[in-house]
Design an enzyme around this catalytic site. Structure first.
Site, mmCIF file in Angstrom:
data_model
loop_
_atom_site.group_PDB
_atom_site.id
_atom_site.type_symbol
_atom_site.label_atom_id
_atom_site.label_comp_id
_atom_site.label_asym_id
_atom_site.label_seq_id
_atom_site.Cartn_x
_atom_site.Cartn_y
_atom_site.Cartn_z
ATOM 1 N N GLU A 170 3.627 5.606 0.545
ATOM 2 C CA GLU A 170 5.138 4.721 0.477
ATOM 3 C C GLU A 170 4.391 3.913 1.774
ATOM 4 O O GLU A 170 3.405 4.274 2.525
ATOM 5 C CB GLU A 170 5.569 5.705 1.037
ATOM 6 C CG GLU A 170 6.031 7.023 -0.045
ATOM 7 C CD GLU A 170 7.413 7.379 0.648
ATOM 8 O OE1 GLU A 170 7.793 7.236 2.164
ATOM 9 O OE2 GLU A 170 7.995 9.159 -0.128
ATOM 10 N N HIS A 217 5.512 20.509 12.024
ATOM 11 C CA HIS A 217 6.950 20.543 11.127
ATOM 12 C C HIS A 217 7.680 18.687 10.779
ATOM 13 O O HIS A 217 7.609 17.973 11.565
ATOM 14 C CB HIS A 217 7.849 21.300 11.955
ATOM 15 C CG HIS A 217 7.847 22.853 11.669
ATOM 16 N ND1 HIS A 217 7.106 23.758 10.701
ATOM 17 C CD2 HIS A 217 6.904 23.448 12.733
ATOM 18 C CE1 HIS A 217 6.808 24.677 10.585
ATOM 19 N NE2 HIS A 217 6.865 24.379 11.989
ATOM 20 N N GLY A 218 8.081 18.551 9.951
ATOM 21 C CA GLY A 218 9.126 17.908 9.700
ATOM 22 C C GLY A 218 10.096 17.826 8.206
ATOM 23 O O GLY A 218 10.722 18.951 8.355
ATOM 24 N N CYS A 244 7.002 18.912 6.165
ATOM 25 C CA CYS A 244 7.269 18.376 5.476
ATOM 26 C C CYS A 244 9.174 17.844 5.223
ATOM 27 O O CYS A 244 8.675 16.992 6.780
ATOM 28 C CB CYS A 244 8.140 20.077 5.249
ATOM 29 S SG CYS A 244 7.134 21.462 5.163
ATOM 30 N N ARG A 245 9.368 17.176 4.706
ATOM 31 C CA ARG A 245 10.306 15.910 4.083
ATOM 32 C C ARG A 245 11.734 16.764 3.643
ATOM 33 O O ARG A 245 12.099 16.156 3.760
ATOM 34 C CB ARG A 245 9.636 15.136 3.415
ATOM 35 C CG ARG A 245 8.334 14.560 3.651
ATOM 36 C CD ARG A 245 7.958 13.702 2.757
ATOM 37 N NE ARG A 245 8.239 12.039 3.358
ATOM 38 C CZ ARG A 245 8.178 11.446 2.368
ATOM 39 N NH1 ARG A 245 6.930 11.724 1.442
ATOM 40 N NH2 ARG A 245 8.723 10.149 2.648
#
Length: 273
Positions: free
Chosen positions: A259, A105-106, A153-154
């Site tokens: 990135e 998860h993020g 996720c971000r």
């Protein structure tokens, strides 16, 4: 001068200098990869299907000649510790590159450890990855590609609204105390970039979610494996990344993002050696 050279260029660099060199033959090369996957959390939902991602990525990396160190269900401190240990592996000295794969998860700030409750507790800052493997802390990988793959996720937004990260790194100011007289050469110490030779592919754009099937695993990992299997034999790494991004063209809710790219040359996984 070749007409293909830019007017300001003294000469065109030979092709060999634009590709990361492979210093060891295949039988002597000791490629290592790190894979961290968090599935079970104390306060967050279980990441069903992530086992499929780990199996697929492990098989892909092993097929590319990497020995994969897999770690499961770690706190942010645990993730930092396994990175520090991995950075000291003596095998990096006789390797040409490494892969660093993280699945969890993020949030916008980073990756969730297994004790995470919200956006501020038990979060591994992504800066930690680049710190542990930069040219100061991991000199065995100096000048070698370090490929970072992040499945998380971000944020909570749906990816059909594009969001970009506009923060620019602050450029360091040269210090006059380190100036070297023009008539002197130092053949013992050379100054290098603190951080170089990284290539990072996130599963989604900033602030947005990544999608995962409880049965088939994450869309991002599925697409990445497929593109690498089809094209790694003749495409350099960043072209492979672009192909992964392009494969999401008909799925506007998610777009993988390159990135923090500090690659100075092209990296081919199959150099023909």
């Amino acid at each position: 001068k070749s007409p293909l050279c830019p007017p300001s260029a003294e000469r065109c660099l030979p092709r060999s200098s634009q590709i990361y060199p492979i210093h060891f033959p295949r039988e002597e090369r000791t490629r290592r990869a790190l894979l961290v996957c968090n599935i079970e959390f104390e306060h967050l939902s279980r990441r069903d299907g992530a086992e499929v991602d780990v199996k697929g990525m492990t098989e892909l990396l092993e097929g590319l000649g990497y020995v994969v160190d897999v770690h499961w269900n770690l706190t942010s401190q645990g993730m930092a510790t396994v990175m520090k240990d991995f950075a000291t592996c003596k095998e990096h000295l006789t390797s040409d590159s490494t892969f660093l794969v993280f699945m969890s998860h993020g949030v916008r700030a980073g990756l969730c450890g297994i004790q995470s409750k919200d956006e501020t507790t038990d979060i591994l800052s992504l800066d930690t990855i680049y710190k542990e493997f930069n040219n100061k802390h991991c000199q065995a990988l100096l000048g070698k590609p370090k490929v970072v793959i992040i499945q998380s996720c971000r944020g909570g937004r749906v990816g059909s609204v594009m969001v970009s990260d506009s923060a620019d790194p602050t450029m360091p100011t040269p210090s006059s105390t380190h100036a070297i007289p023009a008539e002197l050469e130092d053949d013992a110490i050379c100054e290098v970039h603190l951080e170089s030779d990284f290539a990072t592919l996130h599963s989604s754009t900033p602030d947005t979610v990544s999608w995962r099937s409880p049965v088939k695993g994450s869309l991002f990992i599925q697409h990445l494996i497929e593109q690498f299997q089809k094209h790694a034999w003749n495409s350099d790494l960043q072209e492979l990344f672009r192909k992964v991004q392009y494969s999401f063209g008909k799925f506007p809710r998610q777009l993988p993002t390159q990135e923090r790219n500090t690659m100075l040359r092209k990296f081919y996984l199959f150099p023909g050696l």
